[in-house]
Design a protein around this motif. Structure first.
Motif, PDB file in Angstrom:
ATOM      1  N   SER A  64      -8.518 -21.735 -32.258  1.00  0.00           N
ATOM      2  CA  SER A  64      -8.094 -22.608 -31.156  1.00  0.00           C
ATOM      3  C   SER A  64      -6.584 -22.658 -31.001  1.00  0.00           C
ATOM      4  CB  SER A  64      -8.635 -24.023 -31.395  1.00  0.00           C
ATOM      5  OG  SER A  64      -8.063 -24.577 -32.574  1.00  0.00           O
ATOM      6  N   MET A  65      -5.860 -22.248 -32.052  1.00  0.00           N
ATOM      7  CA  MET A  65      -4.402 -22.275 -31.993  1.00  0.00           C
ATOM      8  C   MET A  65      -3.834 -21.030 -31.309  1.00  0.00           C
ATOM      9  SD  MET A  65      -3.680 -23.745 -35.831  1.00  0.00           S
ATOM     10  CE  MET A  65      -1.906 -23.550 -35.694  1.00  0.00           C
ATOM     11  N   ARG A  66      -4.679 -20.022 -31.101  1.00  0.00           N
ATOM     12  CA  ARG A  66      -4.186 -18.825 -30.426  1.00  0.00           C
ATOM     13  C   ARG A  66      -3.880 -19.133 -28.966  1.00  0.00           C
ATOM     14  NH1 ARG A  66      -8.443 -16.679 -33.568  1.00  0.00           N
ATOM     15  NH2 ARG A  66      -7.696 -15.312 -35.239  1.00  0.00           N
ATOM     16  N   ARG A  67      -2.892 -18.483 -28.451  1.00  0.00           N
ATOM     17  CA  ARG A  67      -2.420 -18.771 -27.097  1.00  0.00           C
ATOM     18  C   ARG A  67      -3.470 -18.446 -26.050  1.00  0.00           C
ATOM     19  NH1 ARG A  67       0.450 -15.842 -23.281  1.00  0.00           N
ATOM     20  NH2 ARG A  67       0.521 -14.040 -24.689  1.00  0.00           N
ATOM     21  N   ARG A  68      -4.241 -17.383 -26.273  1.00  0.00           N
ATOM     22  CA  ARG A  68      -5.240 -16.967 -25.294  1.00  0.00           C
ATOM     23  C   ARG A  68      -6.651 -17.115 -25.852  1.00  0.00           C
ATOM     24  NH1 ARG A  68      -3.175 -11.177 -23.188  1.00  0.00           N
ATOM     25  NH2 ARG A  68      -3.144 -10.785 -25.446  1.00  0.00           N
ATOM     26  N   ALA A  69      -6.856 -18.176 -26.640  1.00  0.00           N
ATOM     27  CA  ALA A  69      -8.160 -18.397 -27.269  1.00  0.00           C
ATOM     28  C   ALA A  69      -9.106 -19.102 -26.304  1.00  0.00           C
ATOM     29  CB  ALA A  69      -7.993 -19.233 -28.529  1.00  0.00           C
ATOM     30  N   ILE A  70     -10.398 -18.858 -26.509  1.00  0.00           N
ATOM     31  CA  ILE A  70     -11.444 -19.502 -25.731  1.00  0.00           C
ATOM     32  C   ILE A  70     -12.331 -20.284 -26.696  1.00  0.00           C
ATOM     33  CG2 ILE A  70     -13.459 -19.120 -24.263  1.00  0.00           C
ATOM     34  CD1 ILE A  70     -12.115 -16.669 -23.171  1.00  0.00           C
ATOM     35  N   PRO A  71     -12.624 -21.549 -26.426  1.00  0.00           N
ATOM     36  CA  PRO A  71     -13.469 -22.327 -27.334  1.00  0.00           C
ATOM     37  C   PRO A  71     -14.887 -21.776 -27.382  1.00  0.00           C
ATOM     38  CG  PRO A  71     -13.090 -23.523 -25.281  1.00  0.00           C
ATOM     39  CD  PRO A  71     -12.178 -22.329 -25.261  1.00  0.00           C
ATOM     40  N   PHE A  72     -15.528 -21.916 -28.540  1.00  0.00           N
ATOM     41  CA  PHE A  72     -16.890 -21.423 -28.717  1.00  0.00           C
ATOM     42  C   PHE A  72     -17.889 -22.374 -28.073  1.00  0.00           C
ATOM     43  CE2 PHE A  72     -20.682 -21.737 -31.590  1.00  0.00           C
ATOM     44  CZ  PHE A  72     -21.357 -20.657 -31.035  1.00  0.00           C
ATOM     45  N   VAL A  73     -18.650 -21.856 -27.125  1.00  0.00           N
ATOM     46  CA  VAL A  73     -19.720 -22.608 -26.468  1.00  0.00           C
ATOM     47  C   VAL A  73     -20.929 -21.682 -26.380  1.00  0.00           C
ATOM     48  CG1 VAL A  73     -20.448 -23.854 -24.403  1.00  0.00           C
ATOM     49  CG2 VAL A  73     -18.040 -23.902 -25.102  1.00  0.00           C
ATOM     50  N   VAL A  78     -21.497  -2.792 -18.234  1.00  0.00           N
ATOM     51  CA  VAL A  78     -21.647  -4.225 -17.980  1.00  0.00           C
ATOM     52  C   VAL A  78     -20.799  -4.983 -18.999  1.00  0.00           C
ATOM     53  CG1 VAL A  78     -23.227  -6.185 -17.836  1.00  0.00           C
ATOM     54  CG2 VAL A  78     -23.984  -3.921 -17.082  1.00  0.00           C
ATOM     55  N   VAL A  79     -19.903  -5.817 -18.496  1.00  0.00           N
ATOM     56  CA  VAL A  79     -19.019  -6.604 -19.351  1.00  0.00           C
ATOM     57  C   VAL A  79     -19.310  -8.086 -19.124  1.00  0.00           C
ATOM     58  CG1 VAL A  79     -16.641  -7.179 -19.943  1.00  0.00           C
ATOM     59  CG2 VAL A  79     -17.219  -4.851 -19.238  1.00  0.00           C
ATOM     60  N   MET A  80     -19.533  -8.788 -20.209  1.00  0.00           N
ATOM     61  CA  MET A  80     -19.813 -10.223 -20.155  1.00  0.00           C
ATOM     62  C   MET A  80     -18.645 -10.981 -20.761  1.00  0.00           C
ATOM     63  SD  MET A  80     -22.284 -12.567 -19.582  1.00  0.00           S
ATOM     64  CE  MET A  80     -22.577 -14.277 -20.050  1.00  0.00           C
ATOM     65  N   VAL A  81     -18.247 -12.077 -20.114  1.00  0.00           N
ATOM     66  CA  VAL A  81     -17.170 -12.890 -20.646  1.00  0.00           C
ATOM     67  C   VAL A  81     -17.462 -14.356 -20.364  1.00  0.00           C
ATOM     68  CG1 VAL A  81     -15.787 -12.662 -18.535  1.00  0.00           C
ATOM     69  CG2 VAL A  81     -14.669 -13.299 -20.682  1.00  0.00           C
ATOM     70  N   PHE A  82     -17.286 -15.195 -21.386  1.00  0.00           N
ATOM     71  CA  PHE A  82     -17.340 -16.640 -21.182  1.00  0.00           C
ATOM     72  C   PHE A  82     -15.915 -17.079 -20.891  1.00  0.00           C
ATOM     73  CE2 PHE A  82     -17.364 -21.094 -22.030  1.00  0.00           C
ATOM     74  CZ  PHE A  82     -18.650 -21.516 -21.714  1.00  0.00           C
ATOM     75  N   GLY A  83     -15.645 -17.400 -19.640  1.00  0.00           N
ATOM     76  CA  GLY A  83     -14.272 -17.580 -19.199  1.00  0.00           C
ATOM     77  C   GLY A  83     -13.666 -18.936 -19.503  1.00  0.00           C
ATOM     78  N   ASP A  84     -12.388 -18.977 -19.288  1.00  0.00           N
ATOM     79  CA  ASP A  84     -11.591 -20.194 -19.371  1.00  0.00           C
ATOM     80  C   ASP A  84     -10.719 -20.207 -18.127  1.00  0.00           C
ATOM     81  OD1 ASP A  84      -9.213 -21.877 -19.963  1.00  0.00           O
ATOM     82  OD2 ASP A  84     -10.200 -22.138 -21.904  1.00  0.00           O
ATOM     83  N   LEU A  85     -10.668 -21.334 -17.448  1.00  0.00           N
ATOM     84  CA  LEU A  85     -10.017 -21.401 -16.139  1.00  0.00           C
ATOM     85  C   LEU A  85      -8.589 -20.861 -16.170  1.00  0.00           C
ATOM     86  CD1 LEU A  85     -10.300 -22.287 -13.198  1.00  0.00           C
ATOM     87  CD2 LEU A  85      -9.494 -24.557 -13.876  1.00  0.00           C
ATOM     88  N   ARG A  86      -7.836 -21.190 -17.208  1.00  0.00           N
ATOM     89  CA  ARG A  86      -6.438 -20.772 -17.284  1.00  0.00           C
ATOM     90  C   ARG A  86      -6.283 -19.293 -17.585  1.00  0.00           C
ATOM     91  NH1 ARG A  86      -5.046 -20.726 -22.863  1.00  0.00           N
ATOM     92  NH2 ARG A  86      -6.827 -21.474 -24.084  1.00  0.00           N
ATOM     93  N   LEU A  87      -7.354 -18.650 -18.082  1.00  0.00           N
ATOM     94  CA  LEU A  87      -7.268 -17.250 -18.483  1.00  0.00           C
ATOM     95  C   LEU A  87      -7.925 -16.293 -17.493  1.00  0.00           C
ATOM     96  CD1 LEU A  87      -8.096 -17.615 -22.296  1.00  0.00           C
ATOM     97  CD2 LEU A  87      -5.842 -17.432 -21.223  1.00  0.00           C
TER      98      LEU A  87
END
Length: 237
Positions: A55-64, A180-189
């Protein structure tokens, strides 16, 4: 009478001795519980450490987690846009794959007899070592379960899907070979994901964004908080 008095005196001495031992025994039990409590706290902190560092990484995405129902809906939408007459199998990747649920869902959907398309290779990219371990255990359990089922039914599935989980930063992993590429996104990223996929993916590839849309792109399909995109061929001048 003397013997009775001696008996009473002995009994009182034993009772007094037991009362003296009891505080020491209680203190010992308390010490054991305290040590167990400290060990439990340290264990929880050790398990949480990869999540905190992530979570401290600048471009990290929380696990959901993504539900199996939602994963099934995503692949059903994909099946309406992937050419059913294609002979070559597809490659699937989930960048930031978490506990591997979507990768395993891709495998199950691909191996179903009624599936309109097949993935030859499903990959999950995850930097969290604990989630990566869970993913690999899930795949091993699925392989074992299918082996037992095939052995009991004396049948072997014709659809073979290779599954692998890679420990790597998803931003450093080139997705160019995947269909096919899957990504769980984050609005800022999302703008960063758009730039990465535009640069690396070939025309005709699909991108599935879970939760957030990709700015500037028009989806070919959408569902419950997910969007399906197809990389367009460059315009001919």
């Amino acid at each position: 009478m003397a013997s009775e008095a001696d008996s009473v005196e002995d009994w009182l001495q034993k009772l007094d001795g037991a009362s003296k031992v009891e505080p020491h025994s209680s203190a010992s039990k308390l010490g054991v519980f305290a040590k167990l409590g400290v060990a439990a706290i340290l264990g929880v902190n050790a398990l949480m450490l990869p999540f905190l560092l992530g979570s401290m990484r600048r471009r990290a995405i929380p696990f959901v987690t993504t539900s199996d129902t939602k994963s099934r809906s995503i692949f059903e939408q994909l099946s309406r846009h992937i050419e059913h007459n294609r002979t070559s199998p597809l490659k699937f990747i989930d960048v930031g794959s978490g506990d591997g649920r979507v990768v395993m869902a891709a495998k199950r959907f691909s191996m179903a007899p009624e599936s309109p398309f097949r993935f030859s290779h499903c990959v999950g990219v995850e930097v969290n070592s604990i989630l990566l371990g869970i993913s690999r255990c899930s795949n091993m359990w699925d392989i074992f379960r299918r082996w037992v089922g095939a052995r009991n039914s004396h049948q072997r599935s014709s659809a073979q899907v290779s599954v692998s989980f890679v420990r790597k930063d998803m931003w450093a992993y080139d997705v160019g070979e995947f269909d096919v590429v899957m990504v769980f996104g984050d609005l800022r990223l999302m703008p960063l994901f758009r730039d990465k996929f535009t640069k690396e993916l070939r025309a005709g590839s699909f991108v599935v964004s879970n939760r957030f849309s990709i700015p500037g792109w028009t989806p070919v399909a959408s569902g419950d908080e997910f969007f399906v995109y197809r990389i367009k061929k460059p315009a001919v001048e």
